[in-house]
Motif scaffolding. Structure first.
Motif, PDB file in Angstrom:
ATOM      1  N   MET A   1       0.833  -1.177   0.000  1.00 15.74           N
ATOM      2  CA  MET A   1       0.000   0.000   0.000  1.00 15.74           C
ATOM      3  C   MET A   1       0.877   1.238   0.000  1.00 15.74           C
ATOM      4  O   MET A   1       1.895   1.288   0.662  1.00 15.74           O
ATOM      5  N   ASP A   2       0.471   2.220  -0.763  1.00 16.80           N
ATOM      6  CA  ASP A   2       1.087   3.547  -0.741  1.00 16.80           C
ATOM      7  C   ASP A   2       0.022   4.525  -0.271  1.00 16.80           C
ATOM      8  O   ASP A   2      -1.138   4.417  -0.669  1.00 16.80           O
ATOM      9  N   TRP A   3       0.429   5.493   0.565  1.00 17.86           N
ATOM     10  CA  TRP A   3      -0.501   6.502   1.072  1.00 17.86           C
ATOM     11  C   TRP A   3       0.126   7.862   0.829  1.00 17.86           C
ATOM     12  O   TRP A   3       1.190   8.162   1.346  1.00 17.86           O
ATOM     13  N   LYS A   4      -0.542   8.650   0.023  1.00 10.63           N
ATOM     14  CA  LYS A   4      -0.059   9.984  -0.324  1.00 10.63           C
ATOM     15  C   LYS A   4      -1.104  11.001   0.112  1.00 10.63           C
ATOM     16  O   LYS A   4      -2.300  10.799  -0.089  1.00 10.63           O
ATOM     17  N   THR A   6      -2.380  14.913  -0.328  1.00  4.41           N
ATOM     18  CA  THR A   6      -2.323  16.149  -1.089  1.00  4.41           C
ATOM     19  C   THR A   6      -3.120  17.196  -0.303  1.00  4.41           C
ATOM     20  O   THR A   6      -3.786  16.846   0.678  1.00  4.41           O
ATOM     21  N   PRO A   7      -3.096  18.450  -0.717  1.00  2.56           N
ATOM     22  CA  PRO A   7      -3.906  19.447  -0.001  1.00  2.56           C
ATOM     23  C   PRO A   7      -5.405  19.128  -0.026  1.00  2.56           C
ATOM     24  O   PRO A   7      -6.136  19.533   0.872  1.00  2.56           O
ATOM     25  N   GLU A   8      -5.868  18.366  -1.018  1.00  8.25           N
ATOM     26  CA  GLU A   8      -7.296  18.092  -1.158  1.00  8.25           C
ATOM     27  C   GLU A   8      -7.734  16.725  -0.647  1.00  8.25           C
ATOM     28  O   GLU A   8      -8.905  16.534  -0.324  1.00  8.25           O
ATOM     29  N   ALA A   9      -6.823  15.739  -0.618  1.00  6.41           N
ATOM     30  CA  ALA A   9      -7.259  14.373  -0.326  1.00  6.41           C
ATOM     31  C   ALA A   9      -6.115  13.496   0.172  1.00  6.41           C
ATOM     32  O   ALA A   9      -4.939  13.823   0.029  1.00  6.41           O
ATOM     33  N   HIS A  10      -6.514  12.351   0.741  1.00  5.88           N
ATOM     34  CA  HIS A  10      -5.605  11.250   1.046  1.00  5.88           C
ATOM     35  C   HIS A  10      -5.802  10.244  -0.084  1.00  5.88           C
ATOM     36  O   HIS A  10      -6.943   9.883  -0.412  1.00  5.88           O
ATOM     37  N   ILE A  11      -4.717   9.786  -0.685  1.00  9.39           N
ATOM     38  CA  ILE A  11      -4.802   8.871  -1.830  1.00  9.39           C
ATOM     39  C   ILE A  11      -4.054   7.587  -1.476  1.00  9.39           C
ATOM     40  O   ILE A  11      -2.878   7.626  -1.114  1.00  9.39           O
ATOM     41  N   PHE A  12      -4.763   6.470  -1.593  1.00 11.03           N
ATOM     42  CA  PHE A  12      -4.204   5.161  -1.271  1.00 11.03           C
ATOM     43  C   PHE A  12      -4.132   4.321  -2.542  1.00 11.03           C
ATOM     44  O   PHE A  12      -5.065   4.313  -3.336  1.00 11.03           O
ATOM     45  N   LYS A  13      -3.018   3.609  -2.699  1.00  9.87           N
ATOM     46  CA  LYS A  13      -2.871   2.657  -3.803  1.00  9.87           C
ATOM     47  C   LYS A  13      -2.548   1.297  -3.208  1.00  9.87           C
ATOM     48  O   LYS A  13      -1.622   1.158  -2.415  1.00  9.87           O
ATOM     49  N   PHE A  14      -3.328   0.305  -3.594  1.00  9.00           N
ATOM     50  CA  PHE A  14      -3.130  -1.062  -3.140  1.00  9.00           C
ATOM     51  C   PHE A  14      -2.821  -1.932  -4.348  1.00  9.00           C
ATOM     52  O   PHE A  14      -3.584  -1.929  -5.316  1.00  9.00           O
ATOM     53  N   LEU A  89      -7.224   2.095  -6.421  1.00  9.68           N
ATOM     54  CA  LEU A  89      -6.950   3.489  -6.084  1.00  9.68           C
ATOM     55  C   LEU A  89      -8.127   4.007  -5.263  1.00  9.68           C
ATOM     56  O   LEU A  89      -9.263   3.984  -5.725  1.00  9.68           O
ATOM     57  N   VAL A  90      -7.850   4.440  -4.032  1.00  8.69           N
ATOM     58  CA  VAL A  90      -8.879   4.948  -3.131  1.00  8.69           C
ATOM     59  C   VAL A  90      -8.557   6.409  -2.832  1.00  8.69           C
ATOM     60  O   VAL A  90      -7.452   6.730  -2.380  1.00  8.69           O
ATOM     61  N   THR A  91      -9.522   7.292  -3.081  1.00  3.78           N
ATOM     62  CA  THR A  91      -9.346   8.722  -2.831  1.00  3.78           C
ATOM     63  C   THR A  91     -10.305   9.140  -1.724  1.00  3.78           C
ATOM     64  O   THR A  91     -11.518   8.961  -1.843  1.00  3.78           O
ATOM     65  N   VAL A  92      -9.734   9.689  -0.646  1.00  6.77           N
ATOM     66  CA  VAL A  92     -10.513  10.139   0.502  1.00  6.77           C
ATOM     67  C   VAL A  92     -10.366  11.651   0.602  1.00  6.77           C
ATOM     68  O   VAL A  92      -9.303  12.143   0.991  1.00  6.77           O
ATOM     69  N   PRO A  93     -11.402  12.407   0.244  1.00  6.55           N
ATOM     70  CA  PRO A  93     -11.306  13.870   0.320  1.00  6.55           C
ATOM     71  C   PRO A  93     -11.079  14.340   1.759  1.00  6.55           C
ATOM     72  O   PRO A  93     -11.486  13.673   2.714  1.00  6.55           O
ATOM     73  N   LYS A  94     -10.440  15.495   1.883  1.00  8.34           N
ATOM     74  CA  LYS A  94     -10.159  16.078   3.195  1.00  8.34           C
ATOM     75  C   LYS A  94     -11.111  17.240   3.470  1.00  8.34           C
ATOM     76  O   LYS A  94     -11.452  17.992   2.560  1.00  8.34           O
ATOM     77  N   ASP A  95     -11.503  17.379   4.717  1.00  5.45           N
ATOM     78  CA  ASP A  95     -12.320  18.514   5.154  1.00  5.45           C
ATOM     79  C   ASP A  95     -11.369  19.678   5.402  1.00  5.45           C
ATOM     80  O   ASP A  95     -10.560  19.646   6.326  1.00  5.45           O
TER      81      ASP A  95
END
Length: 132
Positions: A1-4, A6-14, A89-95
């Motif tokens: 897994m990679d976890w990146k 960004t200013p807008e979201a958390h992005i995970f790659k499995f 690819l999982v994208t989790v937006p940030k508040d």
């Protein structure tokens, strides 16, 4: 897994080689715990057929899962996921309105010996706590 992040979201790659998207389940438990589970289907290893195995290092079947707590600023109702070529690819937006917690402060703590007063102690030791 990679976890990146960004200013807008958390992005995970499995990386899930040999797993189809139909065999992957992605859920959020207990408000912010991301739970990924998948099943890899078994290939025929019965020995019946016109082949023989010389080496088998990969597990071709079985269930597995991975779970972890998402940060407080994750918007779990807007999670998006896609899968292509065995990569989920999982994208989790940030508040953006939730303030980021300040980094923990590191402070030197003086340690005195038995029977000594604080003024006569010469050594200063550092106590650093790990990031939780």
């Amino acid at each position: 897994m990679d976890w990146k992040e960004t200013p807008e979201a958390h992005i995970f790659k499995f990386d899930l080689p040999g797993v189809s998207k139909e065999d992957v389940e992605l859920q959020v438990h207990d408000d912010r715990v991301l739970h990924l589970s998948a099943e890899r289907k078994d290939e025929d290893h019965s020995g019946k057929g016109n082949y023989k195995w010389h080496c088998r290092e990969r597990f071709d079947s079985g269930n597995f899962f991975r779970e972890f707590r998402l940060p407080e600023n994750a918007i779990v109702d807007e999670i998006k996921a896609s899968m292509r070529d065995g990569v989920l690819l999982v994208t989790v937006p940030k508040d953006q309105h939730k303030k980021k917690k300040k980094k923990p402060m590191h402070k030197a703590v003086e340690i005195t010996g038995e029977g000594e007063n604080a003024e006569s102690a010469k050594g200063i030791w550092r106590f650093v706590c790990c990031k939780a």
